[in-house]
Design a protein around this motif. Structure first.
Motif, PDB file in Angstrom:
ATOM      1  N   LYS A  85     132.075  14.698 -38.186  1.00  5.96           N
ATOM      2  CA  LYS A  85     132.459  14.927 -39.570  1.00  5.96           C
ATOM      3  C   LYS A  85     133.980  15.116 -39.677  1.00  5.96           C
ATOM      4  N   ARG A  86     134.515  15.910 -38.711  1.00  4.20           N
ATOM      5  CA  ARG A  86     135.975  16.129 -38.725  1.00  4.20           C
ATOM      6  C   ARG A  86     136.732  14.811 -38.590  1.00  4.20           C
ATOM      7  N   SER A  87     136.281  13.961 -37.663  1.00  2.52           N
ATOM      8  CA  SER A  87     137.067  12.740 -37.461  1.00  2.52           C
ATOM      9  C   SER A  87     136.912  11.788 -38.651  1.00  2.52           C
ATOM     10  N   LEU A  88     135.751  11.770 -39.273  1.00  2.00           N
ATOM     11  CA  LEU A  88     135.602  10.927 -40.460  1.00  2.00           C
ATOM     12  C   LEU A  88     136.493  11.402 -41.592  1.00  2.00           C
ATOM     13  N   GLU A  89     136.591  12.733 -41.702  1.00  2.00           N
ATOM     14  CA  GLU A  89     137.440  13.256 -42.781  1.00  2.00           C
ATOM     15  C   GLU A  89     138.893  12.877 -42.565  1.00  2.00           C
ATOM     16  N   GLY A  90     139.279  12.841 -41.271  1.00  2.00           N
ATOM     17  CA  GLY A  90     140.667  12.453 -40.965  1.00  2.00           C
ATOM     18  C   GLY A  90     140.969  11.016 -41.362  1.00  2.00           C
ATOM     19  N   GLU A  91     139.930  10.196 -41.374  1.00  2.00           N
ATOM     20  CA  GLU A  91     140.145   8.777 -41.686  1.00  2.00           C
ATOM     21  C   GLU A  91     139.728   8.419 -43.103  1.00  2.00           C
ATOM     22  N   ARG A  92     139.601   9.394 -43.924  1.00  2.00           N
ATOM     23  CA  ARG A  92     139.060   9.125 -45.252  1.00  2.00           C
ATOM     24  C   ARG A  92     139.943   8.130 -46.033  1.00  2.00           C
ATOM     25  N   LEU A  93     139.320   7.162 -46.663  1.00  2.00           N
ATOM     26  CA  LEU A  93     140.037   6.141 -47.435  1.00  2.00           C
ATOM     27  C   LEU A  93     139.644   6.256 -48.892  1.00  2.00           C
ATOM     28  N   ASP A  94     140.644   6.133 -49.759  1.00  2.00           N
ATOM     29  CA  ASP A  94     140.304   6.072 -51.167  1.00  2.00           C
ATOM     30  C   ASP A  94     140.278   4.602 -51.572  1.00  2.00           C
ATOM     31  N   VAL A  95     139.051   4.066 -51.616  1.00  2.00           N
ATOM     32  CA  VAL A  95     138.955   2.626 -51.881  1.00  2.00           C
ATOM     33  C   VAL A  95     139.250   2.283 -53.335  1.00  2.00           C
ATOM     34  N   THR A  96     139.457   3.281 -54.170  1.00  2.00           N
ATOM     35  CA  THR A  96     139.769   2.972 -55.570  1.00  2.00           C
ATOM     36  C   THR A  96     141.267   2.876 -55.819  1.00  2.00           C
ATOM     37  N   LEU A  97     142.107   3.176 -54.773  1.00  2.00           N
ATOM     38  CA  LEU A  97     143.567   3.069 -54.957  1.00  2.00           C
ATOM     39  C   LEU A  97     143.953   1.617 -55.238  1.00  2.00           C
ATOM     40  N   PRO A  98     144.908   1.383 -56.131  1.00  2.00           N
ATOM     41  CA  PRO A  98     145.352  -0.004 -56.357  1.00  2.00           C
ATOM     42  C   PRO A  98     146.094  -0.535 -55.131  1.00  2.00           C
ATOM     43  N   GLY A  99     146.035  -1.848 -54.866  1.00  2.00           N
ATOM     44  CA  GLY A  99     146.701  -2.436 -53.708  1.00  2.00           C
ATOM     45  C   GLY A  99     148.206  -2.451 -53.878  1.00  2.00           C
ATOM     46  N   ARG A 100     148.923  -2.630 -52.740  1.00  2.00           N
ATOM     47  CA  ARG A 100     150.390  -2.754 -52.819  1.00  2.00           C
ATOM     48  C   ARG A 100     150.744  -4.222 -52.968  1.00  2.00           C
ATOM     49  N   ARG A 101     151.664  -4.524 -53.866  1.00  3.38           N
ATOM     50  CA  ARG A 101     152.065  -5.929 -54.080  1.00  3.38           C
ATOM     51  C   ARG A 101     152.873  -6.438 -52.901  1.00  3.38           C
ATOM     52  N   ILE A 102     152.592  -7.660 -52.448  1.00  2.00           N
ATOM     53  CA  ILE A 102     153.385  -8.275 -51.394  1.00  2.00           C
ATOM     54  C   ILE A 102     154.513  -9.050 -52.072  1.00  2.00           C
TER      55      ILE A 102
END
Ligand code: DAH
Length: 352
Positions: A85-102
């Protein structure tokens, strides 16, 4: 003895409560279930007990062992789940964040014009031929019918790379793409000296002149040279070719005009103008009211130049032209200063 086994179990389970990680759990296992644990001593002492005592103590010892092993397995499971659980929390991703423009790059306006020129001349049957930027005086001037001391050399202020010990043949930065004419002709002649093939090439590239830098002049600039050599080529072919080029480049309605001029390597020579595409010939500030824009020089290849290239002037004729791609880009986009081309300023470059 049974009492002792109860104590062993109680003490072990109590110790297990404070075990917080897998290393401590392993230490606990060694202490309470390992070979020299109190519990194992009970097992090894079974042989010394009386017949009456032995079954009850043995059974109880087995129960304690099973209980401890079960507690160990459970604890181990909880610890592993917690660490996962600890390691998953460390890698948590917010998949709703908008992408960065290239950031998207694009071609420099100069390159855009050059590519368009390659396409148009390619469609008209011209091959691209690349030549040196560092030349000898011989190629840059002499073979093009500018003898040593010829006044026409003053039209082009030369950068000298190496003069010492080279007499009349210093190394220079090419002042125009015309020396490529000689390289190209000699290249084709070398392939078939008896019967050299017709030439139809364009020679693009950077040229250098030791000039005062202004909004119209840079010390480094582009040219594109054209050369056609073959039996029976006429001034009519030259006019037709450049008129067709102008229509493909600037639009089907574009008119062209030729004015008599002088270059040592062509005879006759002409300046080549296109109708001002900004005011459609009416007269504006860019064409200075004349309705015409000067695009380059041209002419019929001088017999001396043909000879120097290895083509017999009795059997072959040819035409040549030299155009300024940057001037075309500036006119098209109304760029007022040629210095923008090499300043690498994004505010300029992002407009194209
Ligand atoms: N080399 C000339 C210059 O840089 C331009 C030029 C004029 C090239 C006439 C040609 C030509 O091939 O025929 O000023």
């Amino acid at each position: 003895m049974l009492e002792k086994l109860n104590q062993i179990q109680g003490a072990a389970l109590e110790a297990l409560d404070s075990v917080a990680d897998e290393a401590a759990l392993e230490a606990w296992r060694v202490t309470h279930l390992g070979r020299s644990s109190a519990l194992m001593e009970v097992f090894s002492g079974l042989g010394g007990l009386s017949r009456e005592q032995r079954p009850a103590v043995g059974q109880k010892a087995n129960q304690v062992k099973n209980a401890l092993e079960a507690a160990l397995a459970e604890r181990s499971g909880t610890l592993r789940a917690a660490s996962l659980k600890r390691s998953l929390e460390g890698e948590r991703l917010d998949v709703t964040l908008p992408g960065r423009r290239i950031p998207m790059g694009r071609l420099h306006p100069d390159s855009q014009t050059m590519r368009e020129l390659y396409r148009i001349f390619g469609e008209m049957g011209f091959q691209i031929f690349r030549s040196h930027e560092v030349e000898s005086d011989e190629y840059n001037y002499q073979l093009l019918n500018f003898p040593v001391g010829h006044p026409a050399r003053d039209m082009q202020d030369t950068y000298f790379v190496e003069a010492e010990g080279r007499g009349d043949n210093p190394i220079v930065l090419r002042t125009h793409t015309s020396p490529g004419q000689i390289h190209a002709m000699r290249h084709f002649v070398a392939g078939n000296p008896e019967n050299p093939p017709p030439v139809r090439i364009v020679l693009p590239g950077v040229c250098y002149r030791y000039e005062q830098i202004t909004n119209r002049h840079e010390t480094q600039f582009e040219q594109i040279e054209g050369l056609a050599v073959g039996p029976g080529i006429t001034f009519g072919d030259l006019k037709g070719t450049l008129a067709d080029f102008a229509r493909r480049m600037f639009g089907q309605e574009t008119r062209t005009r030729f004015r008599a001029s002088y270059f040592p390597f062509t005879e006759p020579s002409a300046e080549f103008d296109v109708e001002c595409f900004l005011c459609a010939g009416k007269g504006c500030t860019v064409c200075k009211g004349s309705g015409w824009l000067e695009i380059g020089g041209c002419g019929m290849v001088h017999p001396v130049v043909l000879q120097n290239g290895g083509y017999d002037p009795q059997r072959y004729t040819g035409f040549a032209f030299g155009l300024g791609p940057q001037r075309m880009t500036m006119l098209r986009h109304r760029i007022e200063d040629i210095r923008y081309f090499y300043q690498n300023d994004l505010r300029f470059l992002e407009q194209f």
